[in-house]
Scaffold this active site. Structure first.
Site, mmCIF file in Angstrom:
data_model
loop_
_atom_site.group_PDB
_atom_site.id
_atom_site.type_symbol
_atom_site.label_atom_id
_atom_site.label_comp_id
_atom_site.label_asym_id
_atom_site.label_seq_id
_atom_site.Cartn_x
_atom_site.Cartn_y
_atom_site.Cartn_z
ATOM 1 N N ALA A 190 50.071 42.946 38.013
ATOM 2 C CA ALA A 190 48.781 43.288 37.348
ATOM 3 C C ALA A 190 48.077 41.977 37.340
ATOM 4 C CB ALA A 190 49.060 43.976 35.954
ATOM 5 N N LYS A 191 46.720 42.359 37.737
ATOM 6 C CA LYS A 191 45.906 40.946 37.772
ATOM 7 C C LYS A 191 45.076 40.796 36.348
ATOM 8 C CE LYS A 191 43.324 39.712 41.524
ATOM 9 N NZ LYS A 191 44.054 38.800 42.072
ATOM 10 N N VAL A 192 45.849 40.199 35.399
ATOM 11 C CA VAL A 192 45.659 40.056 33.954
ATOM 12 C C VAL A 192 44.960 38.800 34.066
ATOM 13 C CG1 VAL A 192 46.638 39.993 31.868
ATOM 14 C CG2 VAL A 192 47.552 41.552 33.358
ATOM 15 N N TYR A 200 46.457 33.733 35.022
ATOM 16 C CA TYR A 200 45.804 32.834 35.822
ATOM 17 C C TYR A 200 45.886 31.424 35.375
ATOM 18 C CZ TYR A 200 45.664 36.224 39.604
ATOM 19 O OH TYR A 200 46.058 37.421 40.501
#
Length: 297
Positions: A152-154, A158
Site C-alpha cells: 500500500a502506498k501509505v 515513505y
C-alpha cells in the site's frame, strides 16, 4: 516547480488553484502519516492524451484506503474521468499525476472517519534522469511485511525512502538500494529493481517489496517479447555478480545502473535487456508498440 499562477488542482470536489486549497492541522495524515497516494503518468500519443494504466493505479489507491481503514468515496470510473478533466484544465498532455487521500482530524490512533481527496498534476521529466545511476546499498531495510501493508502506498511509509535517499545522496551516490529483513535485495528507495545475468532477468518476488505497476508492465512485456524473467529472492552478493541491472517505476520509467557500491556492471547498457525494455516501454506508454504473441510459458 509544481504549479504556476494558472495551475488547477482537484480538491474535495472542486477544481481550484493550489494556493486556495486548505488542510486541517489536526489531520491524521499530518500527525501520523495515515494517508494514501499514487503516482501516475499521462502521455501525449497519436490518439491524444492517454493516462497509462489509470484504472490499475486507482485500484491500488482504493486498496491502500481499504487496508488503512480510510473512507473511499469515489468509483474508479469517477477518478479516471476527474483526472482527464484535470489534465484538460491544466492544458497538459505529458504529465505526472499525484492523487492523495488524506484523513480528517483525529488525535486517536483509530482511523478517522473522514477523508479528503486531492489530485495534482504537473510537467515532470524522468524522476531519476536518463544517465546511468551510481547506487549505494543502504543501511536501512525495507519494512517488515508483518509490521504494515508493504504494497500500500501509505504516506508514512515513505520516511523509509527519505532516510535511504538522504544517506545515498549525502555519500555522493545517485540512489539507494534497500535489502529486506532477511538480507535479500528488495528495491530502490522509490523504484523496483531487475538484474540481468547470462541473458536472463531476475526481480525480487512480492512479499517485501512495493510491487510496482511499471514492474508488472515490464514483466508482461518480457513474456510477450520472449525475454526470460523470474520473480525470485536473490542476495546482494548475487546482484554484484550480475551483468547489468535497472530500476523501474512510474516516475523513473526504466533507468539503468552504472554501479552498485564498488561494483561496476560489466555489460554495456546499450547491449543489455534493460536498454531494450526501456525502448519498448516507451513505445508501450505512447501507444506505438506492435505487440507480439507470447513466446514464454
Amino acid at each position: 516547480m509544481y504549479y504556476t499562477k494558472d495551475s488547477i488542482i482537484y480538491h474535495n470536489g472542486t477544481y481550484m488553484h493550489p494556493e486556495s486549497a486548505a488542510g486541517n492541522m489536526y489531520s491524521q495524515a499530518l500527525h501520523y502519516g495515515n494517508g494514501v497516494f499514487e503516482g501516475i503518468r499521462a502521455y501525449k500519443t497519436k490518439f491524444g492524451t492517454k493516462i497509462f494504466k489509470a484504472r490499475e493505479h486507482y485500484e491500488r489507491l482504493q486498496y491502500g484506503a481499504e487496508v488503512m481503514g480510510i473512507p473511499f468515496n469515489y468509483s474508479i470510473e469517477e477518478l479516471v474521468n476527474i483526472t482527464y478533466k484535470l489534465l484538460e484544465k491544466n492544458n497538459l498532455q505529458d504529465a505526472y499525476i499525484r492523487p492523495i487521500l488524506t484523513t480528517g482530524a483525529n488525535m486517536s490512533l483509530l482511523t478517522s472517519d473522514e477523508s479528503f481527496l486531492t489530485i495534482q498534476c504537473w510537467e515532470w521529466g524522468k524522476y531519476m534522469g536518463d544517465k546511468l545511476l551510481k547506487v549505494k546499498t543502504s543501511r536501512f531495510e525495507r519494512p517488515n511485511p508483518k509490521s504494515c501493508f508493504v504494497e500500500a502506498k501509505v504516506t508514512g511509509h515513505y520516511t523509509n525512502s527519505i532516510l535511504s535517499t538522504n544517506e545515498a545522496k549525502n555519500a555522493g551516490y545517485d540512489e539507494a538500494l534497500l535489502l529486506d529483513m532477511n538480507g535479500n535485495v528488495a528495491e530502490c528507495s522509490g523504484a523496483n529493481v531487475f538484474m540481468e545475468k547470462d541473458g536472463k532477468l531476475y526481480t525480487p518476488k512480492r512479499g517485501h517489496i512495493m510491487a510496482g505497476i511499471t514492474r508488472s508492465t515490464i514483466i508482461e512485456i518480457c513474456k510477450e517479447e520472449g525475454f526470460s524473467v523470474e520473480e525470485t529472492e536473490f542476495t546482494l552478493a548475487e546482484l554484484k555478480q550480475a551483468d547489468s541491472a535497472f530500476f523501474t517505476g512510474t516516475a523513473a520509467e526504466v533507468v539503468g545502473l552504472a554501479s552498485l557500491d564498488a561494483y561496476t556492471f560489466p555489460l554495456s547498457w546499450e547491449s543489455s535487456l534493460g536498454y531494450k525494455l526501456m525502448k519498448i516501454y516507451k513505445q508501450e506508454v505512447l501507444c506505438e508498440r506492435a505487440k507480439k504473441l507470447s513466446k514464454a510459458g
